[in-house]
Design a protein around this motif. Structure first.
Motif, mmCIF file in Angstrom:
data_model
loop_
_atom_site.group_PDB
_atom_site.id
_atom_site.type_symbol
_atom_site.label_atom_id
_atom_site.label_comp_id
_atom_site.label_asym_id
_atom_site.label_seq_id
_atom_site.Cartn_x
_atom_site.Cartn_y
_atom_site.Cartn_z
ATOM 1 N N VAL A 108 -22.950 -29.503 9.636
ATOM 2 C CA VAL A 108 -21.788 -30.384 9.441
ATOM 3 C C VAL A 108 -21.972 -31.175 8.139
ATOM 4 O O VAL A 108 -21.013 -31.319 7.336
ATOM 5 C CB VAL A 108 -21.623 -31.325 10.640
ATOM 6 C CG1 VAL A 108 -20.576 -32.408 10.325
ATOM 7 C CG2 VAL A 108 -21.200 -30.544 11.855
ATOM 8 N N LEU B 217 -21.373 -28.840 5.076
ATOM 9 C CA LEU B 217 -19.960 -28.504 4.869
ATOM 10 C C LEU B 217 -19.173 -29.720 4.386
ATOM 11 O O LEU B 217 -18.271 -29.615 3.530
ATOM 12 C CB LEU B 217 -19.375 -27.968 6.187
ATOM 13 C CG LEU B 217 -17.916 -27.454 6.091
ATOM 14 C CD1 LEU B 217 -17.790 -26.297 5.070
ATOM 15 C CD2 LEU B 217 -17.413 -26.995 7.451
ATOM 16 N N SER B 218 -19.572 -30.874 4.910
ATOM 17 C CA SER B 218 -18.835 -32.086 4.525
ATOM 18 C C SER B 218 -19.054 -32.450 3.064
ATOM 19 O O SER B 218 -18.247 -33.170 2.467
ATOM 20 C CB SER B 218 -19.230 -33.251 5.429
ATOM 21 O OG SER B 218 -20.559 -33.622 5.190
ATOM 22 N N LEU C 124 -13.844 -25.308 2.489
ATOM 23 C CA LEU C 124 -14.038 -26.229 3.617
ATOM 24 C C LEU C 124 -13.095 -25.852 4.736
ATOM 25 O O LEU C 124 -13.501 -25.819 5.920
ATOM 26 C CB LEU C 124 -13.806 -27.666 3.151
ATOM 27 C CG LEU C 124 -14.128 -28.751 4.164
ATOM 28 C CD1 LEU C 124 -14.644 -30.009 3.456
ATOM 29 C CD2 LEU C 124 -12.914 -29.125 5.023
ATOM 30 N N PHE D 96 -14.402 -24.379 8.236
ATOM 31 C CA PHE D 96 -14.316 -25.317 9.355
ATOM 32 C C PHE D 96 -14.005 -24.598 10.652
ATOM 33 O O PHE D 96 -14.590 -24.900 11.694
ATOM 34 C CB PHE D 96 -13.233 -26.375 9.043
ATOM 35 C CG PHE D 96 -13.152 -27.445 10.099
ATOM 36 C CD1 PHE D 96 -14.019 -28.526 10.096
ATOM 37 C CD2 PHE D 96 -12.217 -27.339 11.121
ATOM 38 C CE1 PHE D 96 -13.932 -29.475 11.083
ATOM 39 C CE2 PHE D 96 -12.153 -28.296 12.104
ATOM 40 C CZ PHE D 96 -13.020 -29.384 12.092
ATOM 41 N N SER D 97 -13.099 -23.622 10.571
ATOM 42 C CA SER D 97 -12.721 -22.905 11.797
ATOM 43 C C SER D 97 -13.858 -22.016 12.292
ATOM 44 O O SER D 97 -13.951 -21.713 13.491
ATOM 45 C CB SER D 97 -11.442 -22.082 11.553
ATOM 46 O OG SER D 97 -11.664 -21.146 10.508
ATOM 47 N N LEU E 189 -17.035 -22.782 11.994
ATOM 48 C CA LEU E 189 -18.202 -23.605 12.407
ATOM 49 C C LEU E 189 -18.383 -23.510 13.922
ATOM 50 O O LEU E 189 -17.400 -23.622 14.666
ATOM 51 C CB LEU E 189 -17.983 -25.071 11.992
ATOM 52 C CG LEU E 189 -19.191 -25.986 12.141
ATOM 53 C CD1 LEU E 189 -20.286 -25.584 11.191
ATOM 54 C CD2 LEU E 189 -18.774 -27.451 11.864
#
Length: 568
Positions: free
Chosen positions: A314, A317-318, A326, A330-331, A333
């Motif tokens: 997390v 990615l952030s 991103l 995100f989907s 992750l």
């Protein structure tokens, strides 16, 4: 040849023919031929009287000096005037030669005959080296070796002399006052006296011959010796008795130590087992708690690991500034890993409350069982000294009623008319046993079932029995008592209150004189009620009983002396 003829034969030799005749006479020569009949010793300066008899010059001179008449000691011939004494030269030469030969014989035989050593009686006749005396003569008052004793064994007139084992101080056998032999024993003064003493200094006393006095004293000595031997035997028996007593005491001490070691070893092992069990129980609880916590901790650590991994993804990615990346990532992750709700989960510490108490209680139960076994063994031991006790009516208070067999006693409100003899209790309702005990050990037991008041124990023979009795060791009483049905006391002065687990129905009383011990036992439970220790009795002891007043019938039960049952 007779003594007189031999003397005449000696005198018949002439001096001129001495060499020839002495050689011929050697074969006839013996010590008897050279003995003076007055001193009984070998001639010294021999002289011849006109009657032909030979004597030492000194002996015959002294003999005539002390007598009123001039008489020959041998043939009793009386001379009107004092004869002239002529030296017998032949006899002088023969005596000299005889002495020389005797001395040579003595010298050559000295290795065979024993020389008198210090402390031994020497021969009074020997000149030079003194030989050991073989006998002492009570007539001559001289001691003789083997050689010089021969005349007393061969000559008839000397054979009558009394010979004894050699002794010193023969002069002590002469009366110091009258210079006469001690021949009588004065029974009045218990002393030896001479004939003159018996008619002068001791004339009113009772006398017996020395032999009779000797036999009487010898009999007394033999009696004394017998008495001494009996005393020795008694003391030797007493020594053996004491040795046996010490041996028995040591054996008993060894047995007691062995039993004590066994008992305390068992108690120690019980305590150690209880401690081991207590520690194991606590450690088991602790291990269970640790194992449960370890499981929870492992699960939590696994969840933490997964969460930290997701947290890293997390975070990474952030930090991306690529809008498209991103959104597209995100989907994809991964969804959060499943986790457990730990809110209500905990590991409470184990409870140890009562663990030690329970362990001690269990140990106490085990020890109580061991102590009970020990008390049972102790009671069996003291019961081995059981004695037959009966009550003495001569000591009983007038209000007491005794059974015909003397085994039971109770109190009555009515006093009997009885003589107030010194042995009887006058005020207190007490009675003693008939038999007294002054040593050793003894045991008896009494049933007290159904009674609310009683006294039991032992009393000294000289203890007070008149008026109000103070029961204490100082007054000669060692007792325990019950009052009001539940108050038990040892009357030790001051009294000691006793806390008993149960109410005894039968009490055993044990006494050890030598140990100074009086102990009381609950026969049914084998429990020890009380012990008086370090007692000093200094007198005979009697079993002591008091049923106390019947309290209007509430305490009418009997005290009963019961037989001992050793199957406890």
């Amino acid at each position: 040849m007779s003594e007189e003829n031999s003397s005449e034969f000696i005198c018949s030799f002439s001096t001129s023919d001495s060499n020839t005749d002495m050689s011929a006479a050697r074969s006839l020569r013996s010590e008897d031929q050279f003995l003076c009949s007055i001193c009984l010793d070998v001639f010294t300066d021999p002289v011849t009287t006109s009657c032909g008899h030979n004597f030492c010059k000194h002996c015959i001179t002294q003999h005539w000096d002390h007598n009123d008449t001039f008489q020959c000691p041998m043939c009793k011939k009386v001379f009107e005037t004092r004869p002239e004494l002529n030296i017998n030269r032949l006899l002088c030469e023969m005596v000299a030669e005889f002495r020389h030969e005797a001395q040579q014989k003595t010298s050559s035989g000295s290795s065979e005959q024993q020389v008198a050593k210090p402390g031994e009686v020497p021969c009074d006749i020997c000149t030079g080296t003194k030989l050991k005396a073989l006998k002492s003569c009570l007539v001559c008052l001289l001691s003789y070796c083997d050689s010089h004793l021969e005349p007393h064994l061969t000559m008839s007139r000397l054979k009558r002399h009394q010979l004894i084992h050699p002794v010193d101080n023969l002069d002590d056998r002469m009366c110091r006052k009258h210079d006469k032999p001690l021949e009588l024993f004065c029974k009045t003064d218990q002393t030896c006296v001479c004939m003159l003493c018996s008619v002068l200094d001791h004339k009113t006393h009772e006398f017996v011959p020395l032999k009779e006095g000797y036999e009487g004293k010898k009999a007394e000595l033999e009696k004394t010796e017998d008495e001494i031997q009996q005393m020795i035997q008694k003391r030797q028996l007493k020594i053996e008795e004491m040795k046996e007593s010490v041996k028995m005491s040591k054996d008993a001490a060894d047995r007691e130590k062995a039993e004590g070691v066994q008992v305390f070893t068992a108690l120690k092992e019980s305590v150690e087992r209880g401690l081991d069990q207590l520690i194991k129980e606590i450690e088991d609880k602790q291990k269970t708690t640790e194992k449960e916590a370890e499981g929870f901790i492992k699960d939590l650590e696994q969840e933490v690991f997964q969460l930290m991994k997701r947290s890293s993804e997390v975070k990474q990615l952030s930090r991306s500034e690529d809008h498209l990346h991103l959104l597209q990532s995100f989907s994809s992750l991964k969804a959060a890993p499943p986790t457990k709700d730990w809110t209500e989960v905990s590991v409470p510490p184990p409870s140890y409350e009562g663990t030690v108490v329970r362990a001690v209680t269990q140990l106490e139960e085990t020890l109580s069982k061991d102590v009970k076994k020990l008390l049972e063994a102790e009671l069996k031991r003291v019961q081995q000294y059981a004695v037959d006790v009966t009550l003495d009516p001569d000591t009983a208070h007038p209000a007491l009623i005794l059974s015909d067999d003397g085994k039971q006693v109770t109190h009555s409100d009515m006093k009997k008319e009885l003589p107030d003899n010194p042995e009887r209790f006058s005020e207190c309702a007490c009675v003693l046993g008939k038999k007294s005990f002054s040593s050793g050990r003894f045991y008896f037991q009494v049933q007290i079932k159904g009674k609310t008041d009683w006294d039991l124990g032992v009393a000294r023979a000289l203890s007070n029995r008149k008026g109000i009795i103070i029961a204490s060791p100082q007054d000669g009483y060692w007792t325990v008592c019950l009052r009001n049905g539940n108050e038990y006391k040892a009357l030790a002065g001051p009294p000691v209150r006793l806390s008993l687990v149960s109410h005894p129905e039968k009490v055993g009383v044990f006494v050890d004189h030598e140990e100074g011990l009086v102990s009381f036992h609950d026969v049914d439970t084998t429990a020890l009620i009380y012990s008086f220790t370090g007692c000093s009795f200094n007198d005979k002891l009697y079993p002591f009983f008091s049923p106390c007043n019947n309290r209007g019938g509430k305490n009418s039960a009997h005290l009963i002396i019961c037989p001992v049952n050793q199957t406890v």
